[in-house]
Write a protein that holds these residues in place. Structure first.
Motif, PDB file in Angstrom:
ATOM      1  N   ARG A   7     -11.452-104.146 -55.362  1.00 16.20           N
ATOM      2  CA  ARG A   7     -11.235-103.508 -56.656  1.00 16.20           C
ATOM      3  C   ARG A   7      -9.864-102.834 -56.726  1.00 16.20           C
ATOM      4  O   ARG A   7      -9.154-102.926 -57.732  1.00 16.20           O
ATOM      5  CB  ARG A   7     -12.361-102.491 -56.877  1.00 16.20           C
ATOM      6  CG  ARG A   7     -12.352-101.807 -58.199  1.00 16.20           C
ATOM      7  CD  ARG A   7     -13.427-100.731 -58.264  1.00 16.20           C
ATOM      8  NE  ARG A   7     -13.019 -99.695 -59.180  1.00 16.20           N
ATOM      9  CZ  ARG A   7     -12.229 -98.671 -58.862  1.00 16.20           C
ATOM     10  NH1 ARG A   7     -11.789 -98.543 -57.627  1.00 16.20           N
ATOM     11  NH2 ARG A   7     -11.864 -97.785 -59.761  1.00 16.20           N
ATOM     12  N   ILE A  11      -6.711-103.627 -59.381  1.00 21.61           N
ATOM     13  CA  ILE A  11      -6.080-102.588 -60.215  1.00 21.61           C
ATOM     14  C   ILE A  11      -4.575-102.574 -59.959  1.00 21.61           C
ATOM     15  O   ILE A  11      -3.772-102.501 -60.888  1.00 21.61           O
ATOM     16  CB  ILE A  11      -6.717-101.209 -59.927  1.00 21.61           C
ATOM     17  CG1 ILE A  11      -8.146-101.166 -60.472  1.00 21.61           C
ATOM     18  CG2 ILE A  11      -5.886-100.077 -60.537  1.00 21.61           C
ATOM     19  CD1 ILE A  11      -8.942 -99.937 -60.089  1.00 21.61           C
ATOM     20  N   TYR A  44     -11.804-104.215 -66.445  1.00 25.61           N
ATOM     21  CA  TYR A  44     -10.810-103.439 -65.701  1.00 25.61           C
ATOM     22  C   TYR A  44      -9.905-102.641 -66.630  1.00 25.61           C
ATOM     23  O   TYR A  44      -9.575-101.486 -66.368  1.00 25.61           O
ATOM     24  CB  TYR A  44      -9.953-104.359 -64.825  1.00 25.61           C
ATOM     25  CG  TYR A  44     -10.557-104.626 -63.468  1.00 25.61           C
ATOM     26  CD1 TYR A  44     -11.180-105.844 -63.185  1.00 25.61           C
ATOM     27  CD2 TYR A  44     -10.532-103.661 -62.470  1.00 25.61           C
ATOM     28  CE1 TYR A  44     -11.745-106.088 -61.945  1.00 25.61           C
ATOM     29  CE2 TYR A  44     -11.099-103.892 -61.227  1.00 25.61           C
ATOM     30  CZ  TYR A  44     -11.704-105.115 -60.975  1.00 25.61           C
ATOM     31  OH  TYR A  44     -12.267-105.343 -59.742  1.00 25.61           O
ATOM     32  N   GLU A  47     -11.616 -99.632 -67.841  1.00 19.97           N
ATOM     33  CA  GLU A  47     -11.680 -98.643 -66.757  1.00 19.97           C
ATOM     34  C   GLU A  47     -10.337 -97.925 -66.604  1.00 19.97           C
ATOM     35  O   GLU A  47     -10.285 -96.705 -66.429  1.00 19.97           O
ATOM     36  CB  GLU A  47     -12.053 -99.330 -65.449  1.00 19.97           C
ATOM     37  CG  GLU A  47     -12.269 -98.348 -64.305  1.00 19.97           C
ATOM     38  CD  GLU A  47     -12.549 -99.023 -62.977  1.00 19.97           C
ATOM     39  OE1 GLU A  47     -13.019-100.199 -62.964  1.00 19.97           O
ATOM     40  OE2 GLU A  47     -12.294 -98.385 -61.951  1.00 19.97           O
ATOM     41  N   LEU A  48      -9.263 -98.697 -66.664  1.00 19.28           N
ATOM     42  CA  LEU A  48      -7.922 -98.105 -66.488  1.00 19.28           C
ATOM     43  C   LEU A  48      -7.582 -97.165 -67.637  1.00 19.28           C
ATOM     44  O   LEU A  48      -6.914 -96.151 -67.435  1.00 19.28           O
ATOM     45  CB  LEU A  48      -6.866 -99.208 -66.371  1.00 19.28           C
ATOM     46  CG  LEU A  48      -6.943-100.032 -65.077  1.00 19.28           C
ATOM     47  CD1 LEU A  48      -5.952-101.180 -65.107  1.00 19.28           C
ATOM     48  CD2 LEU A  48      -6.676 -99.153 -63.867  1.00 19.28           C
ATOM     49  N   TYR A  74      -0.363 -94.297 -59.068  1.00 22.58           N
ATOM     50  CA  TYR A  74      -1.276 -95.149 -58.295  1.00 22.58           C
ATOM     51  C   TYR A  74      -0.481 -96.208 -57.528  1.00 22.58           C
ATOM     52  O   TYR A  74      -0.727 -96.451 -56.350  1.00 22.58           O
ATOM     53  CB  TYR A  74      -2.282 -95.820 -59.234  1.00 22.58           C
ATOM     54  CG  TYR A  74      -3.253 -96.744 -58.541  1.00 22.58           C
ATOM     55  CD1 TYR A  74      -2.925 -98.084 -58.308  1.00 22.58           C
ATOM     56  CD2 TYR A  74      -4.494 -96.279 -58.126  1.00 22.58           C
ATOM     57  CE1 TYR A  74      -3.823 -98.917 -57.651  1.00 22.58           C
ATOM     58  CE2 TYR A  74      -5.390 -97.113 -57.487  1.00 22.58           C
ATOM     59  CZ  TYR A  74      -5.051 -98.436 -57.263  1.00 22.58           C
ATOM     60  OH  TYR A  74      -5.938 -99.269 -56.618  1.00 22.58           O
TER      61      TYR A  74
ATOM     62  N   SER B  40      -7.175 -92.820 -57.243  1.00 23.78           N
ATOM     63  CA  SER B  40      -7.707 -94.169 -57.429  1.00 23.78           C
ATOM     64  C   SER B  40      -8.933 -94.223 -58.342  1.00 23.78           C
ATOM     65  O   SER B  40      -9.269 -95.280 -58.853  1.00 23.78           O
ATOM     66  CB  SER B  40      -8.107 -94.761 -56.075  1.00 23.78           C
ATOM     67  OG  SER B  40      -9.192 -94.022 -55.544  1.00 23.78           O
TER      68      SER B  40
END
Lengths: 94, 219
Positions: A7, A11, A44, A47-48, A74, B40
């Motif tokens: 995962r 990302i 994704y 989520e971001l 990140y 994260s």
């Protein structure tokens, strides 16, 4: 056969793709570059957005995604994140 | 619980220092793991931080307990029955045990790779209830903890054999030593040497875990 991505790697790949396009990108370009299905990419991206790493900006036709400071952080800290999760057995699969 | 461990007189005080060190190491790991979670958003790192934070509080309670029992602590860690005025000590002792079990149960949940919150509450509540409802909680606590730590060791063993590295080896060794240390505490209610050996093994385990963390953080 290429190794299945975790995962965190997915990302990173998505954020890298956005950064490489001067920090702004259309969804179709992410789809081509990230090697994900549409459904997975959509998951994704949501989520971001939720995590404050990217922002969705509507256009006259369609939308773009912009990388935010948290997303850039990140990427800069990815190595630390990956090392810690790998060494302490905390990786989660795609 | 009428008594917990048999502590040799020459070791009294050293155990508190060691438990403080364990508390500091686990607190550091919890802090770093939480930092990684903030970067994260990965759920496992948040749970890892929570597990180690819980264990840190457990360890940090032990010197507090010893402080309150200073009159008796040359021979026994001992507390009076419920209702005789040592209610606070009773609560602290159970808090010490249950916080550690919570931490270890959380590590098992991560190790087994579950995603369901219901499974987490099940694992944690079963582990805690065994200690609380046991007629011999002084033995149940280290026994349950050792059993949970065994599963954590199995996970790290599997991780090590998936991709061998020095740091993964250190992590495996450290959890194995912490597990073996906890096994010693099962016998520490009957004899004084397991209490000492348990602390030495646990100390070595956390030392290795500290090295693993330092090597991980170092660029």
């Amino acid at each position: 056969m290429s190794k299945k991505r975790g995962r965190l790697e997915v990302i990173r790949d998505i954020l890298e793709v956005i950064r490489a396009r001067n920090g702004r990108i259309k969804p179709t370009h992410i789809l081509y570059k990230s090697n994900l299905s549409y459904k997975m990419m959509d998951g994704y991206l949501k989520e971001l957005i939720e995590k404050g790493m990217i922002q969705e900006q509507p256009l006259a036709r369609g939308k773009t995604y912009v990388i935010l400071d948290k997303g850039l952080k990140y990427l800069s800290e990815y190595e630390s994140i990956a090392k810690f999760t790998e060494n302490f057995g905390l990786k989660s699969e795609e | 619980m009428n008594s917990l461990y048999i502590v040799p007189s020459w070791f009294a005080g050293f155990d508190s220092v060691l438990e403080l060190l364990f508390g500091l190491v686990t607190l550091t790991i919890a802090f770093y793991s939480y930092r990684i979670y903030r970067l994260s958003g990965q759920r496992e790192t948040k749970l890892f931080a929570l597990a180690f934070l819980s264990m840190a509080f457990s360890y940090l309670l032990w010197p507090v307990l010893n402080f309150f029992e200073v009159i008796d602590y040359r021979f026994l860690i001992h507390f009076l029955a419920y209702g005789s005025g040592a209610y606070v000590l009773w609560i602290l002792l159970y808090a010490h045990a249950l916080l550690f079990v919570l931490g270890a149960a959380t590590l098992v949940y991560i190790a087994l790779g579950f995603k369901s919150q219901r499974v987490y509450t099940l694992v944690v509540s079963l582990s805690l209830l065994v200690v609380v409802l046991s007629k011999q909680p002084a033995i149940a606590f280290p026994f349950v903890s050792a059993l949970l730590l065994f599963y954590v060791c199995v996970h790290y063993c599997s991780e090590y054999f998936k991709a061998r590295s020095e740091i993964r080896g250190l992590v495996l060794w450290s959890f194995s030593l912490i597990f073996l240390g906890m096994v010693q505490f099962v016998f520490a209610t009957m004899h004084h040497m397991p209490y000492v050996i348990g602390h030495i093994l646990t100390f070595t385990g956390y030392l290795l875990l500290c090295f693993a963390l330092i090597k991980t953080i170092k660029r």
